[in-house]
Design a protein around this motif. Structure first.
Motif, PDB file in Angstrom:
ATOM      1  N   GLU A 265      -1.574  -3.823 -13.295  1.00  0.00           N
ATOM      2  CA  GLU A 265      -2.963  -3.682 -13.746  1.00  0.00           C
ATOM      3  C   GLU A 265      -3.898  -3.504 -12.562  1.00  0.00           C
ATOM      4  O   GLU A 265      -4.867  -2.746 -12.631  1.00  0.00           O
ATOM      5  CB  GLU A 265      -3.365  -4.906 -14.569  1.00  0.00           C
ATOM      6  N   LYS A 266      -3.604  -4.229 -11.473  1.00  0.00           N
ATOM      7  CA  LYS A 266      -4.417  -4.061 -10.271  1.00  0.00           C
ATOM      8  C   LYS A 266      -4.310  -2.640  -9.743  1.00  0.00           C
ATOM      9  O   LYS A 266      -5.310  -2.034  -9.345  1.00  0.00           O
ATOM     10  CB  LYS A 266      -3.965  -5.041  -9.182  1.00  0.00           C
ATOM     11  N   VAL A 267      -3.095  -2.098  -9.740  1.00  0.00           N
ATOM     12  CA  VAL A 267      -2.886  -0.739  -9.247  1.00  0.00           C
ATOM     13  C   VAL A 267      -3.666   0.254 -10.095  1.00  0.00           C
ATOM     14  O   VAL A 267      -4.280   1.196  -9.579  1.00  0.00           O
ATOM     15  CB  VAL A 267      -1.382  -0.389  -9.246  1.00  0.00           C
ATOM     16  N   ALA A 268      -3.686   0.068 -11.415  1.00  0.00           N
ATOM     17  CA  ALA A 268      -4.423   0.967 -12.300  1.00  0.00           C
ATOM     18  C   ALA A 268      -5.921   0.928 -11.998  1.00  0.00           C
ATOM     19  O   ALA A 268      -6.597   1.968 -11.969  1.00  0.00           O
ATOM     20  CB  ALA A 268      -4.163   0.587 -13.758  1.00  0.00           C
ATOM     21  N   ILE A 269      -6.453  -0.289 -11.770  1.00  0.00           N
ATOM     22  CA  ILE A 269      -7.873  -0.417 -11.451  1.00  0.00           C
ATOM     23  C   ILE A 269      -8.188   0.248 -10.116  1.00  0.00           C
ATOM     24  O   ILE A 269      -9.203   0.923  -9.961  1.00  0.00           O
ATOM     25  CB  ILE A 269      -8.277  -1.905 -11.415  1.00  0.00           C
TER      26      ILE A 269
ATOM     27  N   CYS B 272       0.830  -1.199   0.000  1.00  0.00           N
ATOM     28  CA  CYS B 272       0.000   0.000   0.000  1.00  0.00           C
ATOM     29  C   CYS B 272       0.864   1.248   0.000  1.00  0.00           C
ATOM     30  O   CYS B 272       0.634   2.183  -0.757  1.00  0.00           O
ATOM     31  CB  CYS B 272      -0.918  -0.016   1.213  1.00  0.00           C
ATOM     32  N   GLN B 273       1.875   1.282   0.874  1.00  0.00           N
ATOM     33  CA  GLN B 273       2.734   2.453   0.959  1.00  0.00           C
ATOM     34  C   GLN B 273       3.501   2.662  -0.345  1.00  0.00           C
ATOM     35  O   GLN B 273       3.721   3.788  -0.786  1.00  0.00           O
ATOM     36  CB  GLN B 273       3.729   2.304   2.120  1.00  0.00           C
ATOM     37  N   GLU B 274       3.878   1.565  -0.975  1.00  0.00           N
ATOM     38  CA  GLU B 274       4.574   1.659  -2.261  1.00  0.00           C
ATOM     39  C   GLU B 274       3.679   2.309  -3.300  1.00  0.00           C
ATOM     40  O   GLU B 274       4.109   3.154  -4.086  1.00  0.00           O
ATOM     41  CB  GLU B 274       4.993   0.250  -2.708  1.00  0.00           C
ATOM     42  N   ASN B 275       2.402   1.913  -3.309  1.00  0.00           N
ATOM     43  CA  ASN B 275       1.460   2.499  -4.259  1.00  0.00           C
ATOM     44  C   ASN B 275       1.270   3.983  -4.005  1.00  0.00           C
ATOM     45  O   ASN B 275       1.215   4.784  -4.941  1.00  0.00           O
ATOM     46  CB  ASN B 275       0.120   1.769  -4.158  1.00  0.00           C
ATOM     47  N   ILE B 276       1.186   4.375  -2.712  1.00  0.00           N
ATOM     48  CA  ILE B 276       1.051   5.784  -2.362  1.00  0.00           C
ATOM     49  C   ILE B 276       2.256   6.567  -2.855  1.00  0.00           C
ATOM     50  O   ILE B 276       2.129   7.645  -3.442  1.00  0.00           O
ATOM     51  CB  ILE B 276       0.900   5.947  -0.842  1.00  0.00           C
ATOM     52  N   ASP B 277       3.461   6.051  -2.617  1.00  0.00           N
ATOM     53  CA  ASP B 277       4.687   6.753  -2.988  1.00  0.00           C
ATOM     54  C   ASP B 277       4.792   6.933  -4.496  1.00  0.00           C
ATOM     55  O   ASP B 277       5.226   7.982  -4.975  1.00  0.00           O
ATOM     56  CB  ASP B 277       5.911   5.997  -2.461  1.00  0.00           C
ATOM     57  N   LYS B 278       4.395   5.910  -5.252  1.00  0.00           N
ATOM     58  CA  LYS B 278       4.501   5.990  -6.709  1.00  0.00           C
ATOM     59  C   LYS B 278       3.472   6.939  -7.307  1.00  0.00           C
ATOM     60  O   LYS B 278       3.657   7.444  -8.418  1.00  0.00           O
ATOM     61  CB  LYS B 278       4.320   4.591  -7.317  1.00  0.00           C
ATOM     62  N   ASN B 279       2.369   7.158  -6.618  1.00  0.00           N
ATOM     63  CA  ASN B 279       1.281   7.992  -7.149  1.00  0.00           C
ATOM     64  C   ASN B 279       0.963   9.135  -6.189  1.00  0.00           C
ATOM     65  O   ASN B 279      -0.200   9.465  -5.966  1.00  0.00           O
ATOM     66  CB  ASN B 279       0.033   7.130  -7.383  1.00  0.00           C
ATOM     67  N   ARG B 280       1.996   9.707  -5.608  1.00  0.00           N
ATOM     68  CA  ARG B 280       1.820  10.725  -4.570  1.00  0.00           C
ATOM     69  C   ARG B 280       0.971  11.887  -5.057  1.00  0.00           C
ATOM     70  O   ARG B 280       0.031  12.308  -4.380  1.00  0.00           O
ATOM     71  CB  ARG B 280       3.198  11.218  -4.119  1.00  0.00           C
TER      72      ARG B 280
END
Length: 318
Positions: free
Chosen positions: A258-262, A13-21
């Motif tokens: 793909e999951k992150v994009a959705i 989750c934190q990785e996703n936040i950091d990549k899409n801050r």
């Protein structure tokens, strides 16, 4: 973010936040704006219902409108936590499940009261002779209590089972009975009301076209109102529900990116769905000439002189 399932720890989750801050800061800002504007508007409207209109002594529809606004306020109260989670990804499981329970309950109540208002207006305009049905619908206090209790029971699964996002240590969600019931409730409370709204709106417009001979202005206003309700509902909730269905369908079947994009799309549409709380008071309360004049005189007196007298009442507000 409610629905991230990385099949690992909260580091995903934190990785996703950091990549899409930047994106999630934008989402968070949108939620904060919706919270401020929606809460101010709904609180002022509910103030008029309680202290000026005294809804419990007023028309049947006013009790349903009060409950609609109350549900929207209770939904808005949880938005600061949502805005914080969009930025920090720090979710206590208990807090997460309580928030989801309140979100499911209050959004469901908002949609339920919106639907019952449309049904009441449908019978008042299209079938005014069906007095038995109208007498039942006029038992608005009992119907309101029933809706809140029923939704409270149906929303319990949101607390009993994680909603994918609340426990990222799980290796995906198994389609057990609790999860299945929760998803059925989720989609049912959006799809069925939408078709009810469409049907009631079409029948009301056709009936008004037959009755409003020579009164084109009033007809256009009524048609605009019922059409706007359907459009707002469709824009706020249908994309959100469709994306949720796609997310469930692809869970465990697609690659990580793909999951992150959705998930990003779902979170954006979730932000959009909260706009409904801002528009409900405008479409349902301020559409009444009497309520509009009272609201302006109380909170926007500088506009009072610019308003032309409007004695027309909202459609089927008997």
């Amino acid at each position: 973010m409610e629905n991230i399932d990385f099949n690992d720890t909260d580091d995903g989750c934190q990785e996703n936040i950091d990549k899409n801050r930047a994106l999630y800061i934008f989402y968070s800002s949108v939620v904060v704006v919706e919270f401020i504007l929606g809460l101010l508007l709904n609180i002022t409207v509910i103030h008029l219902f309680v202290f000026k209109i005294k809804f419990w002594k007023s028309k049947t529809i006013d009790i349903f409108l009060f409950n609609l606004v109350l549900a929207d306020i209770l939904l808005l109260v949880g938005l600061p936590v949502k805005a914080y989670n969009f930025q920090q990804c720090s979710e206590n499981k208990v807090v997460c499940k309580v928030q989801l329970f309140l979100q499911f309950l209050n959004r469901g109540a908002s949609i339920a009261f919106l639907t019952i208002i449309s049904i009441y207006r449908y019978y008042s305009v299209v079938h005014p002779g069906r007095r038995k049905v109208l007498r039942i619908l006029k038992r608005s206090p009992q119907i309101s209590v029933f809706i809140w209790v029923l939704l409270g029971v149906l929303t319990i699964p949101a607390m009993m089972q994680s909603f994918i996002r609340c426990n990222s240590n799980e290796n995906g969600e198994l389609l057990n009975t609790v999860v299945l019931l929760r998803e059925i409730v989720f989609f049912t409370q959006i799809l069925i009301p939408f078709f009810v709204l469409v049907y009631c709106s079409i029948r009301i417009i056709k009936r008004l076209e037959q009755k409003s001979v020579g009164d084109k202005t009033k007809l256009r206003k009524a048609m605009f109102l019922v059409t706007s309700v359907v459009l707002v509902f469709a824009v706020c909730f249908l994309p959100y529900a469709i994306t949720r269905a796609v997310q469930l369908q692809t869970n465990g079947l697609v690659m990580h990116d793909e999951k992150v994009a959705i998930v990003k799309l779902y979170d954006g549409l979730l932000c959009l769905s909260y706009v409904n709380c801002l528009l409900d008071p405008i479409l349902y309360c301020l559409s009444s000439g009497t309520f509009k004049k009272l609201y302006i005189s109380m909170y926007l007196p500088f506009l009072a002189d610019k308003e032309h007298p409007d004695t027309s009442e909202d459609t089927a507000d008997d």
